[in-house]
Write a protein that holds these residues in place. Structure first.
Motif, PDB file in Angstrom:
ATOM      1  N   ALA A 117      -3.949  17.883  13.804  1.00  0.00           N
ATOM      2  CA  ALA A 117      -4.564  17.660  15.118  1.00  0.00           C
ATOM      3  C   ALA A 117      -6.050  17.351  14.960  1.00  0.00           C
ATOM      4  CB  ALA A 117      -4.402  18.903  15.975  1.00  0.00           C
ATOM      5  N   PRO A 118      -6.588  16.490  15.832  1.00  0.00           N
ATOM      6  CA  PRO A 118      -8.027  16.204  15.745  1.00  0.00           C
ATOM      7  C   PRO A 118      -8.858  17.384  16.240  1.00  0.00           C
ATOM      8  CG  PRO A 118      -7.087  15.122  17.660  1.00  0.00           C
ATOM      9  CD  PRO A 118      -5.940  15.743  16.918  1.00  0.00           C
ATOM     10  N   VAL A 119     -10.004  17.575  15.609  1.00  0.00           N
ATOM     11  CA  VAL A 119     -10.939  18.608  16.056  1.00  0.00           C
ATOM     12  C   VAL A 119     -12.091  17.877  16.752  1.00  0.00           C
ATOM     13  CG1 VAL A 119     -12.468  20.483  15.356  1.00  0.00           C
ATOM     14  CG2 VAL A 119     -10.316  20.098  14.133  1.00  0.00           C
ATOM     15  N   VAL A 120     -12.284  18.211  18.016  1.00  0.00           N
ATOM     16  CA  VAL A 120     -13.221  17.466  18.840  1.00  0.00           C
ATOM     17  C   VAL A 120     -14.387  18.359  19.233  1.00  0.00           C
ATOM     18  CG1 VAL A 120     -13.462  16.263  21.051  1.00  0.00           C
ATOM     19  CG2 VAL A 120     -11.339  16.076  19.743  1.00  0.00           C
ATOM     20  N   THR A 121     -15.569  17.796  19.206  1.00  0.00           N
ATOM     21  CA  THR A 121     -16.723  18.557  19.683  1.00  0.00           C
ATOM     22  C   THR A 121     -17.322  17.823  20.868  1.00  0.00           C
ATOM     23  OG1 THR A 121     -18.831  19.543  19.082  1.00  0.00           O
ATOM     24  CG2 THR A 121     -18.339  17.492  18.028  1.00  0.00           C
ATOM     25  N   ILE A 122     -17.743  18.587  21.855  1.00  0.00           N
ATOM     26  CA  ILE A 122     -18.341  17.977  23.044  1.00  0.00           C
ATOM     27  C   ILE A 122     -19.824  18.246  23.009  1.00  0.00           C
ATOM     28  CG2 ILE A 122     -18.441  18.024  25.560  1.00  0.00           C
ATOM     29  CD1 ILE A 122     -15.594  18.165  25.719  1.00  0.00           C
ATOM     30  N   MET A 123     -20.605  17.178  23.057  1.00  0.00           N
ATOM     31  CA  MET A 123     -22.058  17.345  22.986  1.00  0.00           C
ATOM     32  C   MET A 123     -22.695  16.619  24.161  1.00  0.00           C
ATOM     33  SD  MET A 123     -22.855  16.959  18.953  1.00  0.00           S
ATOM     34  CE  MET A 123     -22.236  15.332  18.605  1.00  0.00           C
ATOM     35  N   GLY A 124     -23.932  16.947  24.420  1.00  0.00           N
ATOM     36  CA  GLY A 124     -24.638  16.250  25.482  1.00  0.00           C
ATOM     37  C   GLY A 124     -25.780  17.066  26.018  1.00  0.00           C
ATOM     38  N   HIS A 125     -26.467  16.504  26.984  1.00  0.00           N
ATOM     39  CA  HIS A 125     -27.645  17.157  27.543  1.00  0.00           C
ATOM     40  C   HIS A 125     -27.246  18.360  28.400  1.00  0.00           C
ATOM     41  CE1 HIS A 125     -31.912  16.986  28.308  1.00  0.00           C
ATOM     42  NE2 HIS A 125     -31.665  17.314  29.566  1.00  0.00           N
ATOM     43  N   PRO A 138     -32.996  13.338  26.564  1.00  0.00           N
ATOM     44  CA  PRO A 138     -33.335  13.593  25.150  1.00  0.00           C
ATOM     45  C   PRO A 138     -32.197  14.183  24.326  1.00  0.00           C
ATOM     46  CG  PRO A 138     -35.093  14.342  26.576  1.00  0.00           C
ATOM     47  CD  PRO A 138     -34.002  13.864  27.476  1.00  0.00           C
ATOM     48  N   GLN A 139     -31.510  15.183  24.888  1.00  0.00           N
ATOM     49  CA  GLN A 139     -30.440  15.787  24.082  1.00  0.00           C
ATOM     50  C   GLN A 139     -29.214  14.896  23.951  1.00  0.00           C
ATOM     51  OE1 GLN A 139     -29.766  19.985  25.152  1.00  0.00           O
ATOM     52  NE2 GLN A 139     -31.885  19.853  25.820  1.00  0.00           N
ATOM     53  N   THR A 140     -29.103  13.900  24.845  1.00  0.00           N
ATOM     54  CA  THR A 140     -28.000  12.950  24.698  1.00  0.00           C
ATOM     55  C   THR A 140     -28.259  12.139  23.429  1.00  0.00           C
ATOM     56  OG1 THR A 140     -28.170  12.700  27.091  1.00  0.00           O
ATOM     57  CG2 THR A 140     -26.640  11.249  25.946  1.00  0.00           C
ATOM     58  N   ARG A 141     -29.502  11.702  23.279  1.00  0.00           N
ATOM     59  CA  ARG A 141     -29.862  10.899  22.104  1.00  0.00           C
ATOM     60  C   ARG A 141     -29.690  11.726  20.831  1.00  0.00           C
ATOM     61  NH1 ARG A 141     -33.877   9.246  25.752  1.00  0.00           N
ATOM     62  NH2 ARG A 141     -33.324   7.208  26.558  1.00  0.00           N
ATOM     63  N   GLU A 142     -30.070  12.999  20.943  1.00  0.00           N
ATOM     64  CA  GLU A 142     -29.948  13.897  19.801  1.00  0.00           C
ATOM     65  C   GLU A 142     -28.469  14.047  19.421  1.00  0.00           C
ATOM     66  OE1 GLU A 142     -32.702  17.257  20.419  1.00  0.00           O
ATOM     67  OE2 GLU A 142     -31.056  18.375  19.520  1.00  0.00           O
ATOM     68  N   ALA A 143     -27.632  14.212  20.439  1.00  0.00           N
ATOM     69  CA  ALA A 143     -26.194  14.382  20.200  1.00  0.00           C
ATOM     70  C   ALA A 143     -25.629  13.128  19.536  1.00  0.00           C
ATOM     71  CB  ALA A 143     -25.483  14.655  21.519  1.00  0.00           C
ATOM     72  N   ILE A 144     -26.050  11.972  20.026  1.00  0.00           N
ATOM     73  CA  ILE A 144     -25.588  10.705  19.450  1.00  0.00           C
ATOM     74  C   ILE A 144     -26.022  10.623  17.986  1.00  0.00           C
ATOM     75  CG2 ILE A 144     -25.915   8.182  19.521  1.00  0.00           C
ATOM     76  CD1 ILE A 144     -26.052   8.484  22.634  1.00  0.00           C
ATOM     77  N   ALA A 145     -27.265  11.039  17.741  1.00  0.00           N
ATOM     78  CA  ALA A 145     -27.790  10.999  16.368  1.00  0.00           C
ATOM     79  C   ALA A 145     -26.973  11.913  15.446  1.00  0.00           C
ATOM     80  CB  ALA A 145     -29.253  11.416  16.356  1.00  0.00           C
ATOM     81  N   HIS A 146     -26.612  13.075  15.963  1.00  0.00           N
ATOM     82  CA  HIS A 146     -25.803  14.004  15.164  1.00  0.00           C
ATOM     83  C   HIS A 146     -24.445  13.397  14.817  1.00  0.00           C
ATOM     84  CE1 HIS A 146     -28.285  17.427  14.854  1.00  0.00           C
ATOM     85  NE2 HIS A 146     -28.387  17.624  16.149  1.00  0.00           N
ATOM     86  N   ALA A 147     -23.819  12.811  15.830  1.00  0.00           N
ATOM     87  CA  ALA A 147     -22.496  12.221  15.607  1.00  0.00           C
ATOM     88  C   ALA A 147     -22.605  11.078  14.608  1.00  0.00           C
ATOM     89  CB  ALA A 147     -21.922  11.728  16.932  1.00  0.00           C
ATOM     90  N   GLN A 148     -23.670  10.276  14.760  1.00  0.00           N
ATOM     91  CA  GLN A 148     -23.846   9.150  13.837  1.00  0.00           C
ATOM     92  C   GLN A 148     -24.103   9.645  12.416  1.00  0.00           C
ATOM     93  OE1 GLN A 148     -26.864   7.064  16.058  1.00  0.00           O
ATOM     94  NE2 GLN A 148     -25.398   5.505  16.758  1.00  0.00           N
ATOM     95  N   ALA A 149     -24.933  10.693  12.316  1.00  0.00           N
ATOM     96  CA  ALA A 149     -25.252  11.232  10.993  1.00  0.00           C
ATOM     97  C   ALA A 149     -24.008  11.797  10.328  1.00  0.00           C
ATOM     98  CB  ALA A 149     -26.324  12.308  11.122  1.00  0.00           C
TER      99      ALA A 149
END
Ligand SMILES: Nc1nc2c(ncn2[C@@H]2O[C@H](COP(=O)(O)OP(=O)(O)OP(=O)(O)O)[C@@H](O)[C@H]2O)c(=O)[nH]1
Length: 614
Positions: free
Chosen positions: A117-125, A203-214
């Motif tokens: 099963a996929p493990v999903v994380t929910i991130m955001g501002h 700001p935290q949306t961008r941070e979350a995107i950066a984390h996912a990309q990293a």
């Protein structure tokens, strides 16, 4: 030129998504996910390939009706030891599709590992609706229970959908939890970035995107709160484009799903997209393999003791297994699933709460299993050796550095000593993460002790010797401990909201500044007569010629051009009365803590004044 979506095409042609992607790979067509679009032109090519394959005898699809049943030969068993081309050949000869993959693709042992099963994380501002969305999915109310409306702990739960199981990691959204979130993305296979439709990118949306990309995990954007009248999903999409994240409708590959955690609109679509993405990712893990997992959260429960939430990544955990985390090991006494039900074993992609560790493990730590207690001890001892070696090496380097410090200019570094107590390891780490960023060149934050659970008497004693402040997050000191703190003059401060704790640290940083004093000139007096006094020493009968003189001020006595004495004005008298200050033009009796005062001496007074610092 019109385009078609990959999964739509796969459905139309009756082939698996994975098969379709394989053909596209063969054609060198680039795509991001099955929801990507391809040129209409390519469709004809794909059809040709499928037709050719069908003619060649190898089945193009895994259809039970059309695929000949596996011949009663040893072919499937052989595939595990054959090299890929041989396996394909064997499959072609028998006309059987290798069992696990259900296609004629080259068979590797990897392909026989079952899906997980996929493990999903929910991130955001903050406040964009992560908790509400998770709540909607698990249909329980978590948000209402949280202090200050912030998700404080990392948890996980399993959602059953029509497409199978999806495991959600409930990563907290506040900036405070950046460290956990970063790790959360590493445990996760897919990141859902929640963006409120009325607020767009923050700001935290961008941070979350950066984390996912990293972490190189695929992203799905959930535009939440679309039920609001002021919702503007188009603006969110345009804003995303500016980050080079182009939504599908704009010709890009980013899957964007409008949802409402309030009405439930779009949530089914979101789950569908998660399953689709998981399919593309082709997530597999071997339940029979060697166990490995990751700690999501560790905490102390008043009744149960140390509890650790662990995500099983490979293999299967059983009650009574020996586990090693860092330099600790434990035997699983009991295991519960995310619903709190007791379980005896747990396979890949299962979050479990484990009772049996003696020390609280840190989130993000790797967990492995050991055959027995002896083996577990050996692993721990080996790791301790490695750590000691590393520490020795570090100390040696530090020794060299401090010598350099000594030789270099002397800088004054202030230290704020803290003892940190919180309810979970995640909170401790998050707070430490923020504190580390608060350090400046001239302010060192020294967390002397960071632990889980209420502060103890030992903490108070440590704090009193080190002049440290005890900061508590979501835990409170017992009456007994508070009493000891009072008698020792130790401050214990408790907080339920992280940023209030951080505000306190800011105050401590400011308040902890070593006061800086500046010498300020006060005035001058001339000694006109010396009165010898057998008990209280000599009194210099003087006349204030400039400014004023104050009791306890610094005194500099000059005789001619020579400074004969530097000390303090210990007494100041007008006639018989002790006074605090005498102004210009007045006579006074000055008692300096020095007896050799003479007529004609000049007493210059100055005082030390604290300089205000920012
Ligand atoms: N109208 C509307 N309100 C929503 C929706 N989703 C969340 N909210 C509201 O938005 C606020 C924040 O929601 P949360 O779920 O607590 O947000 P969060 O992102 O988990 O916030 P933190 O845990 O503090 O980071 C709450 O008042 C919710 O009721 C939605 O789809 N529609």
């Amino acid at each position: 030129m019109s385009k078609v979506r990959i999964y739509t095409l796969a459905k139309d042609l009756g082939v698996e998504n994975a098969k379709m992607l394989e053909i596209l790979d063969g054609l060198g067509v680039s795509y991001k996910s099955v929801s990507s679009t391809i040129e209409e032109d390519t469709v004809e090519l794909i059809k040709d390939i499928l037709a050719a394959e069908a003619e060649g005898g190898a089945p193009a699809q895994a259809d039970a009706d059309t695929t000949p049943a596996a011949a009663p030969t040893e072919a499937p068993a052989q595939t595990t030891v054959q090299t890929a081309p041989q396996a394909t050949e064997a499959a072609a000869q028998t006309g059987a599709a290798p069992v696990a993959d259900q296609t004629e693709a080259p068979v590797s042992t990897e392909k026989e590992i079952p899906h997980r099963a996929p493990v999903v994380t929910i991130m955001g501002h903050v406040d964009h609706g992560k908790t509400s969305l998770l709540d909607y999915i698990r249909k329980t109310k978590v948000a209402a229970k949280e202090a200050g409306g912030i998700t404080q702990h990392v948890g996980a739960f399993e959602a059953k959908t029509s497409k199978g199981k999806i495991v959600f990691i409930d990563t907290p959204g506040h900036e405070a939890f950046t460290t956990i979130r970063a790790r959360g993305a590493n445990v996760a296979d897919i990141a859902i970035i929640v963006i409120a439709a009325d607020d767009s990118l923050m700001p935290q949306t961008r941070e979350a995107i950066a984390h996912a990309q990293a972490a190189k995990v695929p992203m799905i954007v959930a535009i939440n709160k679309v039920d609001l009248p002021q919702a503007d999903p188009e603006r969110v999409k345009t804003d995303l484009t500016q980050l080079n994240l182009v939504p599908e409708e704009y010709g890009g590959d980013l899957v964007v799903v409008p949802v409402s955690a309030k009405t439930g609109e779009g949530v089914e679509d979101l789950l569908e997209y998660i399953s689709l993405t998981a399919e593309i990712e082709d997530l597999r893990a071997d339940p029979k393999g060697e166990f490995s997992g990751v700690v999501i959260e560790g905490k102390v429960d008043k009744q149960a003791g140390v509890l650790a939430t662990v995500m099983v990544q490979e293999g299967t955990l059983h009650v009574s297994d020996f586990l090693v985390v860092g330099e600790n090991y434990g035997k699983i006494k009991a295991m519960t699933d995310s619903n709190g039900a007791r379980i005896k074993e747990a396979g890949p992609s299962t979050p479990v709460q484990i009772l049996g560790f003696s020390e609280v493990p840190s989130s993000g730590e790797k967990v492995i299993s050991a055959k027995n207690e002896h083996a577990a001890r050996e692993v721990v001892a080996g790791r301790a050796d490695v750590r000691r070696d590393e520490e020795d090496a570090r100390d040696r380097r530090k020794g060299q550095r401090s010598l350099e410090d000594l030789l270099g200019p002397l800088g004054t570094v202030r230290t704020v000593n803290l003892i940190l107590r919180a309810d979970t390891q995640g909170s401790v780490e998050a707070i430490q993460g923020i504190l580390a960023r608060k350090e400046k060149d001239d302010v060192k934050i020294n967390v002397m002790l960071a632990g889980i659970g209420a502060p103890t008497e030992g903490d108070v004693l440590l704090a009193s010797t080190a002049e440290a402040t005890i900061l508590c997050f979501s835990v409170t000191a017992s009456g007994g401990v508070k009493k000891v703190a009072d008698t020792k003059g130790v401050d214990i401060k408790s907080f339920r909201i992280i940023y209030e704790l951080i505000d306190e640290v800011d105050r401590l940083i400011k308040g902890n500044l070593e006061p800086v004093f500046e010498e300020r000139y006060l005035g001058r007096a001339e000694v006109r007569m010396v009165i010898r006094h057998p008990k209280s020493g000599n009194i210099a009968g003087s006349y204030v010629t400039d400014g004023s003189l104050k009791r306890n001020a610094k005194a500099k006595v000059t005789r001619g051009k020579q400074v004969v004495y530097e000390g303090t004005i210990v007494g100041l008298k007008r006639f018989k009365d002790d006074v605090r200050e005498v102004q210009t033009g007045y006579e006074c009796g000055i008692n300096v803590d020095w007896n050799d005062v003479m007529e004609g001496d000049i007493i210059e007074a100055s005082e030390m004044v604290e300089v205000e610092q920012n």
